[in-house]
Every structure is written in structure tokens, then in C-alpha cells.
Design a protein around this motif. Structure first.
Motif, PDB file in Angstrom:
ATOM      1  N   PRO A 167       0.839  -1.203   0.000  1.00  0.00           N
ATOM      2  CA  PRO A 167       0.000   0.000   0.000  1.00  0.00           C
ATOM      3  C   PRO A 167       0.872   1.250   0.000  1.00  0.00           C
ATOM      4  O   PRO A 167       1.834   1.354   0.781  1.00  0.00           O
ATOM      5  N   LEU A 168       0.567   2.192  -0.859  1.00  0.00           N
ATOM      6  CA  LEU A 168       1.437   3.349  -1.039  1.00  0.00           C
ATOM      7  C   LEU A 168       1.536   4.220   0.217  1.00  0.00           C
ATOM      8  O   LEU A 168       2.577   4.833   0.457  1.00  0.00           O
ATOM      9  N   ASP A 169       0.476   4.264   1.025  1.00  0.00           N
ATOM     10  CA  ASP A 169       0.557   5.075   2.240  1.00  0.00           C
ATOM     11  C   ASP A 169       1.541   4.466   3.231  1.00  0.00           C
ATOM     12  O   ASP A 169       2.296   5.191   3.897  1.00  0.00           O
ATOM     13  N   ARG A 170       1.578   3.130   3.283  1.00  0.00           N
ATOM     14  CA  ARG A 170       2.537   2.482   4.186  1.00  0.00           C
ATOM     15  C   ARG A 170       3.969   2.610   3.665  1.00  0.00           C
ATOM     16  O   ARG A 170       4.922   2.764   4.437  1.00  0.00           O
ATOM     17  N   LEU A 171       4.110   2.538   2.358  1.00  0.00           N
ATOM     18  CA  LEU A 171       5.447   2.724   1.786  1.00  0.00           C
ATOM     19  C   LEU A 171       5.932   4.140   2.041  1.00  0.00           C
ATOM     20  O   LEU A 171       7.116   4.358   2.349  1.00  0.00           O
ATOM     21  N   GLU A 172       5.053   5.126   1.917  1.00  0.00           N
ATOM     22  CA  GLU A 172       5.432   6.512   2.162  1.00  0.00           C
ATOM     23  C   GLU A 172       5.916   6.694   3.599  1.00  0.00           C
ATOM     24  O   GLU A 172       6.917   7.378   3.852  1.00  0.00           O
ATOM     25  N   SER A 173       5.232   6.079   4.545  1.00  0.00           N
ATOM     26  CA  SER A 173       5.649   6.160   5.949  1.00  0.00           C
ATOM     27  C   SER A 173       7.022   5.528   6.142  1.00  0.00           C
ATOM     28  O   SER A 173       7.865   6.063   6.864  1.00  0.00           O
ATOM     29  N   THR A 174       7.249   4.403   5.461  1.00  0.00           N
ATOM     30  CA  THR A 174       8.549   3.732   5.560  1.00  0.00           C
ATOM     31  C   THR A 174       9.645   4.573   4.923  1.00  0.00           C
ATOM     32  O   THR A 174      10.741   4.709   5.486  1.00  0.00           O
ATOM     33  N   ARG A 175       9.379   5.154   3.775  1.00  0.00           N
ATOM     34  CA  ARG A 175      10.378   5.964   3.089  1.00  0.00           C
ATOM     35  C   ARG A 175      10.826   7.155   3.937  1.00  0.00           C
ATOM     36  O   ARG A 175      12.000   7.546   3.922  1.00  0.00           O
ATOM     37  N   LYS A 176       9.896   7.721   4.691  1.00  0.00           N
ATOM     38  CA  LYS A 176      10.247   8.854   5.549  1.00  0.00           C
ATOM     39  C   LYS A 176      11.200   8.447   6.657  1.00  0.00           C
ATOM     40  O   LYS A 176      11.972   9.271   7.162  1.00  0.00           O
ATOM     41  N   LYS A 177      11.159   7.179   7.046  1.00  0.00           N
ATOM     42  CA  LYS A 177      12.031   6.688   8.107  1.00  0.00           C
ATOM     43  C   LYS A 177      13.369   6.190   7.581  1.00  0.00           C
ATOM     44  O   LYS A 177      14.311   6.010   8.348  1.00  0.00           O
ATOM     45  N   MET A 178      13.468   5.943   6.277  1.00  0.00           N
ATOM     46  CA  MET A 178      14.713   5.443   5.690  1.00  0.00           C
ATOM     47  C   MET A 178      15.784   6.528   5.732  1.00  0.00           C
ATOM     48  O   MET A 178      15.494   7.705   5.537  1.00  0.00           O
ATOM     49  N   THR A 179      17.025   6.122   5.980  1.00  0.00           N
ATOM     50  CA  THR A 179      18.131   7.086   6.073  1.00  0.00           C
ATOM     51  C   THR A 179      18.855   7.264   4.745  1.00  0.00           C
ATOM     52  O   THR A 179      19.609   8.225   4.576  1.00  0.00           O
ATOM     53  N   CYS A 180      18.644   6.357   3.792  1.00  0.00           N
ATOM     54  CA  CYS A 180      19.306   6.500   2.494  1.00  0.00           C
ATOM     55  C   CYS A 180      18.432   7.309   1.546  1.00  0.00           C
ATOM     56  O   CYS A 180      17.228   7.485   1.766  1.00  0.00           O
ATOM     57  N   LYS A 181      19.053   7.820   0.491  1.00  0.00           N
ATOM     58  CA  LYS A 181      18.284   8.486  -0.558  1.00  0.00           C
ATOM     59  C   LYS A 181      17.329   7.468  -1.165  1.00  0.00           C
ATOM     60  O   LYS A 181      17.711   6.321  -1.450  1.00  0.00           O
ATOM     61  N   ASN A 182      16.082   7.861  -1.356  1.00  0.00           N
ATOM     62  CA  ASN A 182      15.134   6.938  -1.972  1.00  0.00           C
ATOM     63  C   ASN A 182      14.097   7.705  -2.785  1.00  0.00           C
ATOM     64  O   ASN A 182      13.770   8.841  -2.469  1.00  0.00           O
ATOM     65  N   GLU A 183      13.626   7.062  -3.832  1.00  0.00           N
ATOM     66  CA  GLU A 183      12.620   7.656  -4.713  1.00  0.00           C
ATOM     67  C   GLU A 183      11.548   6.626  -5.032  1.00  0.00           C
ATOM     68  O   GLU A 183      11.767   5.410  -4.890  1.00  0.00           O
ATOM     69  N   LEU A 184      10.412   7.118  -5.473  1.00  0.00           N
ATOM     70  CA  LEU A 184       9.276   6.263  -5.815  1.00  0.00           C
ATOM     71  C   LEU A 184       8.713   6.670  -7.165  1.00  0.00           C
ATOM     72  O   LEU A 184       8.471   7.855  -7.417  1.00  0.00           O
ATOM     73  N   HIS A 185       8.512   5.672  -8.025  1.00  0.00           N
ATOM     74  CA  HIS A 185       7.784   5.887  -9.276  1.00  0.00           C
ATOM     75  C   HIS A 185       6.537   5.022  -9.222  1.00  0.00           C
ATOM     76  O   HIS A 185       6.631   3.791  -9.079  1.00  0.00           O
ATOM     77  N   VAL A 186       5.375   5.645  -9.332  1.00  0.00           N
ATOM     78  CA  VAL A 186       4.107   4.929  -9.236  1.00  0.00           C
ATOM     79  C   VAL A 186       3.555   4.663 -10.633  1.00  0.00           C
ATOM     80  O   VAL A 186       3.472   5.569 -11.469  1.00  0.00           O
TER      81      VAL A 186
END
Length: 232
Positions: A167-186
Motif C-alpha cells: 500500500p502506497l501510504d505504508r510505503l510513504e511512511s517507511t520511506r520517511k524513516k529510511m536514512t538512504c536516498k530513496n525515490e518512488l515511481h508509481v
């Protein structure tokens, strides 16, 4: 009468230094891991391998089968952690064969999760990780974000908006906690394998090929940016 000597400080200016030649696009080696239910020879894997090979101008896209899949018999996969050693051996071979080329780890679903585990190894330098349909939710519905939170390597997610395993909302929450650079393409309307329904495509004047090519272009841009930032 002796001719006048030309003053050296009045000589014509030295020609401007020519600009440096443009940096050659770096050719990466990509190690591409399959998902839980289909081997590296599946139509989906072959299709995405070709698209990524062309878009990244990769020196090679290495695909392989995990041991539970390698004899052609369909079995339930073991826990992802038990696949790490085999995956590591494949990556070591590729890194040794193509020394000096940036190393990209990419995976489909389960293969992306194992790729993230392998990226934390100190046995080689990984330039970027690309996750195609990351399975953020486990079988019991719990969010599996521990591996992602440990990552230090630039990481890209390509996710279908209708993927029940992420689920994209859960992924967004996880991405905010990640310390590395990260991007998402939907991929709007895409399922776990990015397949979009015919009616959905028609209602938006799109087609499956063009949508997938947009995703591949985003991957290529992310990978090239990772090269630039790592060499800066």
C-alpha cells in the motif's frame, strides 16, 4: 639601427583552454533477481531485462534462479534470509567480472527484498538498488520494513498503485524513516506486476508499453543521478 624588441607583456593572449571532454555515460552491471513464483526465464523477467538493458546501456543484466527454482519444479520459496548466500555469490561473480563498472542490484518482489539484504554487504560497493514491486506487507499483513531501514545505498521503488502487497501510504511512511536516498515511481492503475486493466488504460488514453517505458526512463535517471552523486 637595431630592430625594436617586441615586449613580451604585449603579446597576444594565450588561447583559451579547451573544455574537458564530456564524461562518458557509465555502463553499469545489473544483477536482476526474480520473484517468488516465476523463474528468470519467465516472460515478465525477460521483458524487463531487455528494457533495463537498453535504457541503462548496461554492460550486462545478470539474471539467475534461486536454488529452490533452479530444477524447474515449482516449490514454495524459503524465507528470504535463506536466499541471501546464493544471491551474494551471484553478485560477487558479476562484480569480479566487471570490475570498474557501477553495480546495480534489482529485483522483482521477493527478489527486490533479497537484493536489499545483499546491498548491506561490505564485500562490494553497490551504486543503487531498484525494487520492482517491493513486498512491504508480509503474509500476516504486518509491515516488513526492517531491511529497508538498514539500507545506506540509494534505493528506488517502482510500485503499482493497486499493489496489495505494498500500500502506497505504508510505503510513504517507511520511506520517511529510511536514512538512504530513496525515490518512488508509481504506475497508476498497476497491480503487483504493473499490469493495468484495459478499461483503465482506455479511459486515460494510455497503453501498457508506454507506461512501462516511463518507469524504465525514471529508473535510468535515478541510476545516472546515483553515479553522479557518488563521484562528486
Amino acid at each position: 639601427m637595431a630592430p625594436k624588441r617586441r615586449r613580451t607583456d604585449e603579446s597576444s593572449p594565450a588561447p583559451a583552454t579547451p573544455p574537458p571532454p564530456p564524461l562518458r555515460k557509465r555502463q553499469p552491471v545489473v544483477v536482476f533477481a526474480h520473484g517468488a513464483g516465476a523463474p528468470s526465464s519467465s516472460d515478465w523477467m525477460v521483458h524487463w531485462k531487455k528494457m533495463v538493458q537498453d535504457a541503462l546501456d548496461a554492460v550486462e543484466v545478470v539474471t539467475f534462479d534461486y536454488p529452490y527454482m533452479s530444477d524447474g519444479k515449482r516449490r514454495a520459496p524459503p524465507k528470504a534470509e535463506k536466499l541471501v548466500d546464493h544471491h551474494l555469490s551471484i553478485v560477487k561473480d558479476a562484480a569480479g567480472k566487471y570490475q570498474g563498472h557501477p553495480l546495480i542490484l534489482m529485483g522483482k518482489s521477493m527478489g527486490s527484498r533479497v537484493s536489499c539484504m545483499v546491498a548491506s554487504s561490505d564485500e562490494f560497493d553497490v551504486s543503487a538498488v531498484v525494487c520492482l514491486g517491493y513486498p512491504l506487507k508480509g503474509m500476516n499483513g504486518a509491515v516488513r520494513d526492517e531491511t529497508l531501514l538498514q539500507l545506506k545505498v540509494p534505493t528506488m521503488f517502482v510500485q503499482g498503485s493497486k499493489d496489495g502487497l505494498c500500500p502506497l501510504d505504508r510505503l510513504e511512511s517507511t520511506r520517511k524513516k529510511m536514512t538512504c536516498k530513496n525515490e518512488l515511481h508509481v504506475i497508476d492503475g498497476g497491480d503487483h506486476s504493473f499490469k493495468i486493466g484495459k478499461k483503465y488504460l482506455e479511459s486515460r488514453g494510455l497503453n501498457q508499453h508506454d507506461v512501462e517505458m516511463e518507469a524504465v526512463k525514471a529508473i535510468s535517471q535515478f541510476v545516472q543521478n546515483s553515479f553522479t552523486e557518488s563521484s562528486a
